[in-house]
Design a protein around this motif. Structure first.
Motif, PDB file in Angstrom:
ATOM      1  N   ALA A   1       0.819  -1.216   0.000  1.00  0.00           N
ATOM      2  CA  ALA A   1       0.000   0.000   0.000  1.00  0.00           C
ATOM      3  C   ALA A   1       0.853   1.267   0.000  1.00  0.00           C
ATOM      4  O   ALA A   1       0.403   2.312  -0.448  1.00  0.00           O
ATOM      5  N   ILE A   2       2.092   1.158   0.522  1.00  0.00           N
ATOM      6  CA  ILE A   2       2.975   2.329   0.546  1.00  0.00           C
ATOM      7  C   ILE A   2       4.015   2.166  -0.558  1.00  0.00           C
ATOM      8  O   ILE A   2       4.677   1.141  -0.644  1.00  0.00           O
ATOM      9  N   VAL A   3       4.112   3.176  -1.403  1.00  0.00           N
ATOM     10  CA  VAL A   3       5.073   3.115  -2.500  1.00  0.00           C
ATOM     11  C   VAL A   3       5.995   4.329  -2.452  1.00  0.00           C
ATOM     12  O   VAL A   3       5.531   5.464  -2.363  1.00  0.00           O
ATOM     13  N   VAL A   4       7.300   4.056  -2.456  1.00  0.00           N
ATOM     14  CA  VAL A   4       8.296   5.103  -2.619  1.00  0.00           C
ATOM     15  C   VAL A   4       8.870   5.000  -4.029  1.00  0.00           C
ATOM     16  O   VAL A   4       8.874   5.953  -4.789  1.00  0.00           O
ATOM     17  N   GLY A   5       9.284   3.789  -4.389  1.00  0.00           N
ATOM     18  CA  GLY A   5       9.797   3.536  -5.735  1.00  0.00           C
ATOM     19  C   GLY A   5      11.142   4.179  -5.985  1.00  0.00           C
ATOM     20  O   GLY A   5      11.906   4.432  -5.054  1.00  0.00           O
ATOM     21  N   GLU A   6      11.416   4.459  -7.258  1.00  0.00           N
ATOM     22  CA  GLU A   6      12.693   5.058  -7.637  1.00  0.00           C
ATOM     23  C   GLU A   6      12.461   6.442  -8.220  1.00  0.00           C
ATOM     24  O   GLU A   6      11.539   6.601  -9.008  1.00  0.00           O
ATOM     25  N   PRO A   7      13.262   7.418  -7.899  1.00  0.00           N
ATOM     26  CA  PRO A   7      14.352   7.359  -6.924  1.00  0.00           C
ATOM     27  C   PRO A   7      13.832   7.245  -5.485  1.00  0.00           C
ATOM     28  O   PRO A   7      12.677   7.572  -5.205  1.00  0.00           O
ATOM     29  N   ILE A   8      14.731   6.819  -4.633  1.00  0.00           N
ATOM     30  CA  ILE A   8      14.375   6.533  -3.237  1.00  0.00           C
ATOM     31  C   ILE A   8      13.983   7.798  -2.471  1.00  0.00           C
ATOM     32  O   ILE A   8      13.444   7.732  -1.374  1.00  0.00           O
ATOM     33  N   THR A   9      14.240   8.964  -3.084  1.00  0.00           N
ATOM     34  CA  THR A   9      13.868  10.225  -2.429  1.00  0.00           C
ATOM     35  C   THR A   9      12.418  10.634  -2.706  1.00  0.00           C
ATOM     36  O   THR A   9      11.959  11.641  -2.178  1.00  0.00           O
ATOM     37  N   ASN A  10      11.712   9.848  -3.526  1.00  0.00           N
ATOM     38  CA  ASN A  10      10.280  10.133  -3.707  1.00  0.00           C
ATOM     39  C   ASN A  10       9.593  10.193  -2.357  1.00  0.00           C
ATOM     40  O   ASN A  10       9.936   9.436  -1.450  1.00  0.00           O
ATOM     41  N   LEU A  11       8.594  11.056  -2.256  1.00  0.00           N
ATOM     42  CA  LEU A  11       7.800  11.058  -1.024  1.00  0.00           C
ATOM     43  C   LEU A  11       6.933   9.794  -1.019  1.00  0.00           C
ATOM     44  O   LEU A  11       6.456   9.366  -2.069  1.00  0.00           O
ATOM     45  N   PRO A  12       6.760   9.171   0.147  1.00  0.00           N
ATOM     46  CA  PRO A  12       5.929   7.963   0.183  1.00  0.00           C
ATOM     47  C   PRO A  12       4.466   8.282  -0.173  1.00  0.00           C
ATOM     48  O   PRO A  12       3.903   9.245   0.335  1.00  0.00           O
ATOM     49  N   ARG A  13       3.935   7.464  -1.086  1.00  0.00           N
ATOM     50  CA  ARG A  13       2.516   7.596  -1.425  1.00  0.00           C
ATOM     51  C   ARG A  13       1.793   6.437  -0.768  1.00  0.00           C
ATOM     52  O   ARG A  13       2.338   5.345  -0.614  1.00  0.00           O
TER      53      ARG A  13
END
Lengths: 366, 176
Positions: B58-70
């Motif tokens: 349910a929580i996605v940060v993805g790439e790059p790792i500095t994305n805010l968590p959605r």
């Protein structure tokens, strides 16, 4: 006075996060490694970093620093890394180190040397700064988290970078009151999430503010703080007196690079990395043959990047010494570089990434 | 009378606006409808344990790792595993469906002594100001949390958007 000589394939100077990561990595490929550290225990700053680390799973995010330290130590043990503690490395020339242990001087002949000596805290001078109770934030952290001694009952923190914010939080955890955090810049330097957890306890964070004076007979009894203008001048009439017995200074770190200077490494002045930094290439190799650098000595960052730089250097050294084929080494080095790159992303990392590029792309590497 | 030291306005503050605009913050409608995870992580820092630990993706940060968590509130069942793993202590669980007039807020807490279930405590907002009285409903401190306890308190519903902790249980001198 007899001079004894020892042969070491890879000498690692400094047993902190970078040095231990180098040692564990290089030894895992069969390199004979000896770590020298002037302290009585290895681990450098890792064992006082009681907070959960940021990063991703491969950086061991969510794990507390001291637990990462224990796992590095057990890897070192598993791969037969030798450690010489209470040992000062006082000299370096080409493939020779001068060390002192237990009052005796030895000469170490090495094939490769890694300098992973870390950093020291910047001091801040103000009237009363020599009073007992004024100390680096790192010193307070060592007292609390390593020796389990409260360095005071009520503290003022000077500096709001991540060190200032994290140590303030740890002071609170240790049952020490924090009267305020003062920051000379108009904005805090560290992560908002660190500031937020301190603010939830009501500790005020004062920006565009500084310490003017520490007062007390033999030890700190009061701190005088005040607002400052854009030029850094104290604004009259804004002085406040805080009754504190501890003043922690967290105004940055600089590389402990004396051995690099002594060895003749070339340097570059990069304020964002803390001061003059030894120039190194993409394999963490300095400008002097057979001497590598890793961790804060190669530019002030944090423990996660220090460990990744250490791993990178460890792979590079294992390759150079013939323990690792170049294809396999390249693959592993690229993975380590990717992990490093990811730690230098975003608004807190991009200036460091840029400065690191200047180092690795410097002409003197060629 | 001595006036209390106050934080410089705007110096550190995560304003409600910034938070509510960040992708880890639930919508008003979601906050009303069900127990929701609230992620107060508005800066691009390299960090993703919340994504790694979530068993439902349910929580996605993805790439790059500095994305805010959605956070996908439809996938999230508010299990709360992300609360103690977050190194920034920035994840909360807000349940406005607890009762007609009360809500619960769960938050990470690393101070000792821990409060006890049933204790009456002072709930504090993001500035550490006492917002209202609260009752401690749950204190969870299993080994897997590694000393980050998750405390759940019951508070009047109207405070659920601002309460993010409790007053420290250690004795703190409030005169400064």
């Amino acid at each position: 006075m007899g001079k004894e000589t020892m042969n070491v394939e890879l000498a690692v100077v400094g047993g902190g996060p970078a040095g231990l990561a180098v040692a564990a990595k290089a030894a895992s490929y069969g390199v004979q490694v000896t770590v020298f550290d002037e302290n009585e225990r290895p681990g450098g700053q890792l064992f006082k970093q009681i907070h959960k680390f940021f990063g991703s799973k491969e950086h061991q995010a969510g794990i507390r620093g001291h637990d990462i330290g224990y796992s590095l130590l057990s890897q070192c043990e598993e791969f037969g890394v030798k450690t010489m503690l209470n040992t000062v490395v006082w000299g370096i020339e080409k493939n020779m180190l001068g060390i002192q242990n237990n009052g005796r001087t030895y000469t170490i002949k090495t094939k490769k040397t890694i300098i992973a000596t870390g950093a020291s805290e910047n001091p801040l001078c103000f009237p009363g700064w020599t009073l007992s109770g004024v100390m680096g934030a790192g010193a307070a952290q060592t007292m609390m988290n390593v020796h389990r001694v409260q360095p005071g009952q009520k503290a003022l923190m000077v500096g709001s970078g991540n060190v200032g914010l994290i140590v303030s939080y740890q002071l609170l955890l240790a049952g020490i009151k924090v009267a305020a955090i003062v920051e000379a810049l108009p904005k805090i330097g560290g992560y908002m999430v660190h500031a937020a957890k301190i603010r939830r306890t009501g500790v005020p964070i004062l920006t565009s503010a500084t310490i003017c004076e520490a007062r007390g007979e033999n030890e700190v009894e009061e701190a005088v703080i005040a607002s400052i203008d854009e030029k850094g001048n104290v604004m009259e009439g804004t002085q406040r007196v805080l009754p504190v017995d501890l003043i922690c200074i967290a105004v940055g770190l600089r590389p402990l690079a004396e051995l690099c200077w002594m060895a003749g490494c070339k340097f570059m002045f990069l304020p964002v990395l803390g001061d003059h930094v030894p120039i190194h290439d993409e394999n963490m190799r300095s400008t002097v043959k057979d001497i590598y650098v890793a961790g804060d000595v190669a530019g002030i960052e944090e423990a996660s990047t220090a460990m990744e730089e250490g791993r990178l250097a460890g792979i590079a050294v294992a390759e150079e010494l013939g323990y690792l084929g170049s294809e396999e080494a390249d693959e592993k080095k690229n993975l380590a570089r990717k992990r490093l790159e990811s730690l230098r992303l975003g608004p807190f990392g991009d200036t460091r990434a840029e400065a690191k590029r200047k180092l690795t792309e410097s002409e003197v590497n060629r | 009378m001595k006036d209390r030291l106050k934080s410089t306005p705007g110096a550190w503050v995560i304003s409600r606006e910034i938070l509510e605009a960040s992708p880890g913050y639930p919508s008003k409608e979601e906050l009303k409808r069900k127990p929701v995870i609230v992620i107060e992580c508005p800066e691009e820092i390299p960090c993703d344990p919340c994504e790694t630990i979530c068993p439902r993706g349910a929580i996605v940060v993805g790439e790059p790792i500095t994305n805010l968590p959605r956070i996908d509130q439809d996938k999230c069942n508010a299990c709360g595993l992300c609360i103690p793993i977050c190194p920034g202590l920035a994840i909360f669980l807000v349940d406005n469906t607890y009762s007609e007039k009360e809500a619960t807020v769960s938050f990470p807490y690393e101070y000792y002594p821990l409060p006890k279930e049933g204790d009456e405590v002072n709930a504090v907002n993001r500035e550490g100001e006492i917002a209202c009285k609260a009752k401690v409903l749950k204190v969870r401190d299993p080994k897997s949390h590694d000393h980050t306890s998750v405390i759940t308190i019951v508070i009047p519903k109207e405070y659920s958007n601002q309460v993010r902790g409790i007053e420290l249980q250690q004795k703190v001198d409030k005169n400064e």
